[in-house]
Design an enzyme around this catalytic site. Structure first.
Site, mmCIF file in Angstrom:
data_model
loop_
_atom_site.group_PDB
_atom_site.id
_atom_site.type_symbol
_atom_site.label_atom_id
_atom_site.label_comp_id
_atom_site.label_asym_id
_atom_site.label_seq_id
_atom_site.Cartn_x
_atom_site.Cartn_y
_atom_site.Cartn_z
ATOM 1 N N ASP A 57 0.831 -1.207 0.000
ATOM 2 C CA ASP A 57 0.000 0.000 0.000
ATOM 3 C C ASP A 57 0.868 1.261 0.000
ATOM 4 O O ASP A 57 2.040 1.229 0.384
ATOM 5 C CB ASP A 57 -0.859 0.038 1.277
ATOM 6 C CG ASP A 57 -1.980 -0.992 1.254
ATOM 7 O OD1 ASP A 57 -1.993 -1.842 0.353
ATOM 8 O OD2 ASP A 57 -2.828 -0.930 2.162
ATOM 9 N N HIS A 199 4.041 -1.979 3.063
ATOM 10 C CA HIS A 199 4.037 -0.640 2.475
ATOM 11 C C HIS A 199 5.360 -0.433 1.747
ATOM 12 O O HIS A 199 6.420 -0.451 2.394
ATOM 13 C CB HIS A 199 3.840 0.415 3.571
ATOM 14 C CG HIS A 199 2.534 0.257 4.305
ATOM 15 N ND1 HIS A 199 2.360 -0.678 5.298
ATOM 16 C CD2 HIS A 199 1.339 0.874 4.138
ATOM 17 C CE1 HIS A 199 1.102 -0.611 5.725
ATOM 18 N NE2 HIS A 199 0.469 0.322 5.046
HETATM 19 ZN ZN LIG Z 1 -2.539 3.121 3.300
#
Ligand SMILES: [Zn+2]
Length: 248
Positions: A57, A199
């Site tokens: 993400d 991430h």
């Molecule tokens: Zn996020």
């Protein structure tokens, strides 16, 4: 060449085409040998295949995402990226590379905002705008959605117009920023059908992801995109529905 020879060659062409067609690659090469996955010894019992999906993400971020794409390419691994629209603008080449390498791409809003409590116009400014931008960059329009923080309500489901993908393993990489610890959490919790949340904007998370790929390859896992993970299980992904894993 005489006309009889020409006729024979013309007659053979459809047979040749049929032969090539039967040699085409299968849609899902489930048993294909993958780089990094040790080939089974002749006569050895085949370990059961386990499938798992890496998802990233908050990118793209040129420095870290590029290094991650390099590492995944070296290992023949495909992942899924939930992108921030505002960061796509200046990184269109990175996003095209993701797509060309066979990674799956999803939406994670335009400005990384909570999707709950928005009116339709504000929702569209986050989700529809990102979808339109990615369609311009990639030429297709089949993006999954991951709401920031994994927070959603009935209105988000109704407006999503695509499947909503959450996760089953969260090592909180953004909090610990420690590759070894993050990788250890993931490998300790990995199961056939898991969806891993990371991430790709943190260097430590890129390191952790590549360590996880190497370790789980040793354990017989194959990495696939979210679409492939559910398709292998025969689970259809439906617009407006939420999915956290594809456990068998
Ligand atoms: Zn996020």
């Amino acid at each position: 060449m005489g006309s009889a020879g020409k006729r024979r060659i013309l007659w053979l062409l459809p047979l040749l085409a049929l032969g090539l067609w039967t040699l085409r690659p299968a849609a899902v090469p489930a048993d294909a040998a993958l780089p990094g996955v040790p080939a089974p010894q002749p006569g050895a019992r085949q370990p059961e295949r386990k499938y798992i999906a890496l998802t990233f993400d908050d990118g793209p971020r040129r420095s870290t995402t590029t290094r991650l794409l390099d590492g995944l390419a070296e290992r023949g691994v495909k992942a899924t990226f939930f992108l921030i629209g505002a960061q796509v603008e200046d990184n269109q080449d990175v996003v095209r590379r993701m797509d060309e390498q066979g990674h799956q791409i999803g939406l994670h809003t335009y400005d990384h905002v909570l999707l709950t409590g928005l009116n339709q116009a504000d929702f569209d400014a986050q989700v529809k705008r990102s979808r339109t931008l990615l369609k311009q960059v990639l030429g297709h329009n089949d993006f999954l959605l991951r709401p920031p923080y994994g927070i959603l309500d009935e209105a988000v489901k109704t407006r999503a117009e695509c499947p909503i993908i959450l996760w089953s393993i969260d090592p909180e990489d953004w909090k610990y920023r420690n590759a070894r610890q993050v990788a250890a959490h993931i490998t300790a919790n990995a199961q056939d059908g898991s969806i891993i949340l990371l991430h790709d904007i943190f260097p430590e998370s890129v390191d952790a992801a590549l360590q996880v790929v190497d370790e789980l390859h040793r354990q017989g896992y194959l990495f696939c995109t979210v679409d492939e993970l559910f398709s292998l299980r025969g689970i259809p992904l439906r617009a407006g529905e939420t999915y956290c894993s594809a456990y068998p």
